[in-house]
Design an enzyme around this catalytic site. Structure first.
Site, PDB file in Angstrom:
ATOM      1  N   ARG A  14      14.987  23.495  -1.561  1.00 13.77           N
ATOM      2  CA  ARG A  14      15.879  22.472  -2.146  1.00 13.77           C
ATOM      3  C   ARG A  14      17.176  22.406  -1.342  1.00 13.77           C
ATOM      4  O   ARG A  14      17.345  23.126  -0.371  1.00 13.77           O
ATOM      5  CB  ARG A  14      16.158  22.801  -3.613  1.00 13.77           C
ATOM      6  N   TYR A 152      31.346  36.020  -0.503  1.00 10.96           N
ATOM      7  CA  TYR A 152      30.769  34.869   0.208  1.00 10.96           C
ATOM      8  C   TYR A 152      31.601  34.501   1.445  1.00 10.96           C
ATOM      9  O   TYR A 152      31.055  34.218   2.512  1.00 10.96           O
ATOM     10  CB  TYR A 152      30.698  33.707  -0.779  1.00 10.96           C
ATOM     11  N   LYS A 156      30.285  34.467   5.213  1.00  9.70           N
ATOM     12  CA  LYS A 156      30.271  33.237   6.008  1.00  9.70           C
ATOM     13  C   LYS A 156      31.134  33.353   7.267  1.00  9.70           C
ATOM     14  O   LYS A 156      30.850  32.711   8.288  1.00  9.70           O
ATOM     15  CB  LYS A 156      30.699  32.045   5.153  1.00  9.70           C
TER      16      LYS A 156
HETATM   17  P1  NAP Z   1      20.928  26.021  -2.838  1.00  4.06           P
HETATM   18  O1  NAP Z   1      20.694  24.631  -3.344  1.00  4.06           O
HETATM   19  O2  NAP Z   1      21.303  27.089  -3.809  1.00  4.06           O
HETATM   20  O3  NAP Z   1      19.642  26.460  -2.002  1.00  4.06           O
HETATM   21  C1  NAP Z   1      19.564  27.732  -1.419  1.00  4.06           C
HETATM   22  C2  NAP Z   1      18.110  28.087  -1.225  1.00  4.06           C
HETATM   23  O4  NAP Z   1      18.047  29.406  -0.634  1.00  4.06           O
HETATM   24  C3  NAP Z   1      17.352  28.157  -2.557  1.00  4.06           C
HETATM   25  O5  NAP Z   1      16.141  27.435  -2.472  1.00  4.06           O
HETATM   26  C4  NAP Z   1      17.120  29.641  -2.732  1.00  4.06           C
HETATM   27  O6  NAP Z   1      15.923  29.981  -3.406  1.00  4.06           O
HETATM   28  C5  NAP Z   1      17.022  30.125  -1.289  1.00  4.06           C
HETATM   29  N1  NAP Z   1      17.187  31.571  -1.193  1.00  4.06           N
HETATM   30  C6  NAP Z   1      18.089  32.340  -1.857  1.00  4.06           C
HETATM   31  N2  NAP Z   1      17.909  33.638  -1.546  1.00  4.06           N
HETATM   32  C7  NAP Z   1      16.868  33.693  -0.673  1.00  4.06           C
HETATM   33  C8  NAP Z   1      16.202  34.748   0.004  1.00  4.06           C
HETATM   34  N3  NAP Z   1      16.579  36.033  -0.160  1.00  4.06           N
HETATM   35  N4  NAP Z   1      15.161  34.453   0.814  1.00  4.06           N
HETATM   36  C9  NAP Z   1      14.754  33.170   0.974  1.00  4.06           C
HETATM   37  N5  NAP Z   1      15.361  32.120   0.367  1.00  4.06           N
HETATM   38  C10 NAP Z   1      16.399  32.373  -0.457  1.00  4.06           C
HETATM   39  O7  NAP Z   1      22.084  26.049  -1.732  1.00  4.06           O
HETATM   40  P2  NAP Z   1      22.640  24.904  -0.752  1.00  4.06           P
HETATM   41  O8  NAP Z   1      23.851  24.345  -1.377  1.00  4.06           O
HETATM   42  O9  NAP Z   1      21.545  24.032  -0.287  1.00  4.06           O
HETATM   43  O10 NAP Z   1      23.155  25.835   0.460  1.00  4.06           O
HETATM   44  C11 NAP Z   1      22.389  26.090   1.636  1.00  4.06           C
HETATM   45  C12 NAP Z   1      23.242  26.896   2.610  1.00  4.06           C
HETATM   46  O11 NAP Z   1      24.438  26.179   2.908  1.00  4.06           O
HETATM   47  C13 NAP Z   1      23.676  28.260   2.068  1.00  4.06           C
HETATM   48  O12 NAP Z   1      23.705  29.203   3.106  1.00  4.06           O
HETATM   49  C14 NAP Z   1      25.081  27.967   1.572  1.00  4.06           C
HETATM   50  O13 NAP Z   1      25.837  29.145   1.514  1.00  4.06           O
HETATM   51  C15 NAP Z   1      25.559  26.996   2.618  1.00  4.06           C
HETATM   52  N6  NAP Z   1      26.675  26.149   2.180  1.00  4.06           N
HETATM   53  C16 NAP Z   1      26.553  25.294   1.120  1.00  4.06           C
HETATM   54  C17 NAP Z   1      27.657  24.510   0.753  1.00  4.06           C
HETATM   55  C18 NAP Z   1      27.600  23.546  -0.384  1.00  4.06           C
HETATM   56  O14 NAP Z   1      28.655  22.939  -0.683  1.00  4.06           O
HETATM   57  N7  NAP Z   1      26.486  23.342  -1.062  1.00  4.06           N
HETATM   58  C19 NAP Z   1      28.853  24.605   1.467  1.00  4.06           C
HETATM   59  C20 NAP Z   1      28.927  25.485   2.536  1.00  4.06           C
HETATM   60  C21 NAP Z   1      27.837  26.246   2.892  1.00  4.06           C
HETATM   61  P3  NAP Z   1      15.887  30.125  -5.021  1.00  4.06           P
HETATM   62  O15 NAP Z   1      16.083  28.744  -5.537  1.00  4.06           O
HETATM   63  O16 NAP Z   1      14.526  30.672  -5.298  1.00  4.06           O
HETATM   64  O17 NAP Z   1      16.996  31.060  -5.377  1.00  4.06           O
END
Ligand code: NAP
Length: 251
Positions: A14, A152, A156
């Protein structure tokens, strides 16, 4: 043997990862959609195959080296050697420092940093063999410091140092390593943050957009577009860089 390049996108069931997986597939790569639970990858895989692309679901915990090794074996057997790796899997365990537990700290380090280490180490030998590779690591504007995110933000910021070192070590094998540092992107992760601070997600997005120069929050496709650039053939002279994709300048 097909010449189609093979990408692995971690955490792509996702959110940002799913958008990156779809974009790389539409760029012509075969994509391993990797997440904790293989079943949860079904929607991303289906959206890729429905659009005429090639993808498989792979269940693995990136923080576990044995799980990663098994996942890479499956990708090699079913798609071929991975030469594009997007380290996107991530979790948040936000809390103010005085309330943050050791488990909150360790869990975040394990997924972001150990996860990126495990995946990069396992994939680099395929990239070295191919004499070509692209590694893209997800950092965050939180690397610059963010209230409630001691764990976090440290992880990061760590992703940025890790990226630069990979660029230095692996460059002579035709491999680049770069980081994307997103600002606010509308996903389940930011929805969880809204819930933590007791705000409706739509209101939370509006409040955040007001402080962003381009006057909107980001979408997963904004990050996918940047990942596509870093993964492209033409980006071979861009390495060790961190690009803030945040709707405005950061430093
Ligand atoms: P998200 O919607 O929470 O998706 C993260 C995905 O990573 C989930 O499907 C989760 O699986 C999976 N995951 C968690 N732990 C894992 C593991 N040990 N092994 C394999 N998969 C794992 O997050 P997102 O917002 O798309 O973020 C993606 C990346 O961008 C992350 O690194 C986040 O820190 C970074 N980021 C996001 C934002 C933002 O504003 N959204 C901003 C800056 C950086 P489950 O659903 O099963 O837990």
């Amino acid at each position: 043997m097909s010449t189609q390049k093979v990408a692995i996108v971690t955490g792509s069931a996702r959110g940002i990862g799913a958008a990156v997986a779809r974009r790389l597939a539409s760029d012509g790569l075969a994509v391993a959609v990797l997440d904790l639970n293989a079943d949860s990858c079904a929607d991303t895989v289906k959206s890729i195959t429905d659009a005429g692309g090639k993808a498989i679901a792979v269940g693995a915990d990136v923080s576990d080296a044995d799980s990663v090794a098994a996942a890479i074996d499956k990708v090699v057997a079913e798609l071929g050697a991975p030469t594009v790796l997007i380290n996107n899997a991530g979790i948040i365990r936000d809390n103010m420092l005085f309330k943050m537990t050791v488990d909150d700290w360790d869990s975040v380090m394990a997924v972001h940093l150990r996860g990126a280490f495990n995946m990069s180490k396992a994939c680099q030998k395929h990239m070295v063999d191919a004499g070509w590779g692209r590694i893209v690591n997800l950092s965050s504007t939180s690397a610059l410091g963010n209230r409630g995110q001691a764990n976090y933000s440290a992880a990061k910021a760590g992703m940025q140092g890790f990226t630069k070192t990979l660029a230095i070590e692996l460059g002579k094998f035709g491999i680049t390593a770069n980081a994307i540092a997103p600002g606010f992107i509308a996903t389940d992760m930011t929805a969880a943050t809204a819930a933590r601070v007791g705000m409706d997600f739509e209101e939370f997005k509006k409040a955040n957009a007001a402080a962003i120069p381009v006057a909107r929050v980001g979408e997963p496709e904004d990050i996918a577009h940047t990942a596509s650039f870093f993964a492209s053939e033409g980006a071979g002279f861009v390495s060790g860089q961190v690009i803030y994709v945040a709707g405005g300048p950061r430093d």
